[in-house]
Design an enzyme around this catalytic site. Structure first.
Site, PDB file in Angstrom:
ATOM      1  N   LYS A 107       0.854  -1.190   0.000  1.00 28.14           N
ATOM      2  CA  LYS A 107       0.000   0.000   0.000  1.00 28.14           C
ATOM      3  C   LYS A 107       0.888   1.237   0.000  1.00 28.14           C
ATOM      4  O   LYS A 107       1.635   1.468   0.943  1.00 28.14           O
ATOM      5  CB  LYS A 107      -0.901   0.011   1.243  1.00 28.14           C
ATOM      6  CG  LYS A 107      -1.623   1.349   1.422  1.00 28.14           C
ATOM      7  CD  LYS A 107      -2.499   1.415   2.654  1.00 28.14           C
ATOM      8  CE  LYS A 107      -2.821   2.863   2.999  1.00 28.14           C
ATOM      9  NZ  LYS A 107      -3.730   2.997   4.138  1.00 28.14           N
ATOM     10  N   GLY A 168      -8.002   8.842   9.908  1.00 29.16           N
ATOM     11  CA  GLY A 168      -8.294   8.892  11.339  1.00 29.16           C
ATOM     12  C   GLY A 168      -9.355   9.902  11.740  1.00 29.16           C
ATOM     13  O   GLY A 168      -9.583  10.108  12.926  1.00 29.16           O
ATOM     14  N   GLY A 195     -11.091   7.483   6.597  1.00 30.53           N
ATOM     15  CA  GLY A 195     -12.237   8.351   6.849  1.00 30.53           C
ATOM     16  C   GLY A 195     -13.463   7.650   7.396  1.00 30.53           C
ATOM     17  O   GLY A 195     -14.351   8.289   7.940  1.00 30.53           O
ATOM     18  N   ASN A 216      -9.099   1.436   9.856  1.00 30.49           N
ATOM     19  CA  ASN A 216      -8.334   1.076  11.040  1.00 30.49           C
ATOM     20  C   ASN A 216      -8.917   1.737  12.284  1.00 30.49           C
ATOM     21  O   ASN A 216      -9.469   1.079  13.162  1.00 30.49           O
ATOM     22  CB  ASN A 216      -6.860   1.473  10.859  1.00 30.49           C
ATOM     23  CG  ASN A 216      -5.957   1.009  12.004  1.00 30.49           C
ATOM     24  OD1 ASN A 216      -6.396   0.622  13.069  1.00 30.49           O
ATOM     25  ND2 ASN A 216      -4.668   1.031  11.786  1.00 30.49           N
TER      26      ASN A 216
END
Lengths: 265, 83
Positions: A107, A168, A195, A216
């Site tokens: 990534k 975040g 997001g 996450n």
């Protein structure tokens, strides 16, 4: 996941020649402990997890490592370039990741400055080019910009991953129209990355037709991360089913569900 | 006790020990030490880390062959939780 190969007709998705059932990719950061990380990831049903590359702590070489809790034999590790603000740092980081893990699916994220950490597309394009030339298969975090997304795809990126909102932030999909536009023109998988705040955001991303969702903090920063992991699993499945089912049209007037005949008089 | 003669210190460093930088920290190693010996001295499981020397990857298969040189800058990394 039981590890058995997907059968024909099953709803799976494919990235860089690898086939997956789960359409939820989860990060492994920001948990209270490695135990909690493992438990939440298990509950999410994810088959791919993102990981960061950092210096080992030389003064504590025997400290427990992520691999001991989240096995790379069970989960596909997707190394990221979090914290990289230049193309050269991102390329260096992923070369180290490839050496540490032995695989080339990665990534890429090249970030602009705080407070938004918005994708730096000039740096991202530069790094993507260098990585692809070096044999990497690049899943790329990018701006919700259909022109940049197309460039990355044409360059050879294996998945396009526009942000729903800043990393975040938990703000959800701030520009669903652009996410949909990017998906509609792409021939490689499109994932909303960053997001997502709660289950409905993940469902919404899937309803737009995205191939998968990457998140996450929405799990790790929930009051009960394991329960939120379960919620995300259901939301992604529900959103995917809703997309495949095809939603009803929007009507701007009522259309009664019960028959208008046979009413008592 | 520091040797009062700078020359003696200098000579000692040149013959026996060299200074390298590992993850940003200065470290003294024996001249002729390899990457493999450094990792063993730190106590790291080589299967879980990756090493970069002067911004070039050191493949795991040649750790025992790569001798460290004075002024080398090494980065030793592993996977940690991230999003």
């Amino acid at each position: 996941m039981d590890g058995t190969p997907a059968t024909t007709g099953e709803d799976t998705w494919e990235v860089a020649g690898r086939r997956f059932r789960s359409r939820l990719i989860v990060g492994t950061g920001r948990y209270k402990s490695l135990e909690e990380t493992a438990e939440a990831i298990e509950a999410s049903g994810a088959e791919i997890v993102t990981v960061a590359v950092r210096r080992v702590n030389l003064s504590d070489p025997n400290a427990p490592m992520l691999q001991d809790f989240v096995s790379p034999k069970r989960y596909t590790y997707l190394p990221n370039t979090a914290g990289c603000h230049t193309a050269s740092d991102a390329v260096r980081t992923l070369r180290l990741a490839r050496e540490a893990g032995g695989w080339n699916l990665v990534k890429l994220e090249v970030l602009g400055p705080p407070p938004y950490l918005y994708p730096d597309m000039a740096g991202t394009l530069e790094a993507a080019e260098a990585l692809i030339k070096d044999g990497f298969e690049v899943m790329v975090y990018c701006a919700d910009d259909p022109v940049a997304a197309k460039k990355l795809e044409d360059m050879g990126c294996v998945a396009i991953m526009p942000l729903g909102a800043p990393i975040g932030s938990g703000l959800g999909l701030t520009n669903p129209f652009m996410i949909r536009s990017i998906k509609q023109q792409a021939k490689v998988p499109v994932l909303v990355d960053a997001g997502i705040g709660t289950a409905s955001d993940a469902a919404k991303a899937m309803e737009l037709g995205c191939d998968a969702v990457l998140l996450n903090s929405a799990i790790a920063h929930a009051k009960d991360p394991v329960r939120m992991a379960r919620a995300m699993k259901s939301a992604v499945e529900a959103g995917r089913d809703a997309f495949l089912a095809g939603r009803m049209p929007w009507n701007y007037s009522a259309d009664a569900s019960s028959p208008m005949t046979g009413l008592i008089r | 006790m520091q040797c009062p003669l700078p020359f003696a210190t200098f000579r000692h460093d040149m013959t026996d020990r060299i200074t390298i930088t590992v993850n940003g920290e200065a470290r003294n190693v024996a001249s002729g030490d390899t990457v493999a010996r450094l990792l063993a001295a730190i106590g790291l499981d080589t299967r879980k880390v990756a090493v970069e020397r002067n911004e070039e990857i050191v493949p795991r298969s040649i750790y025992a062959e790569v001798a460290l040189a004075a002024g080398d800058r090494l980065e030793i990394v592993h996977f940690i939780g991230g999003g």
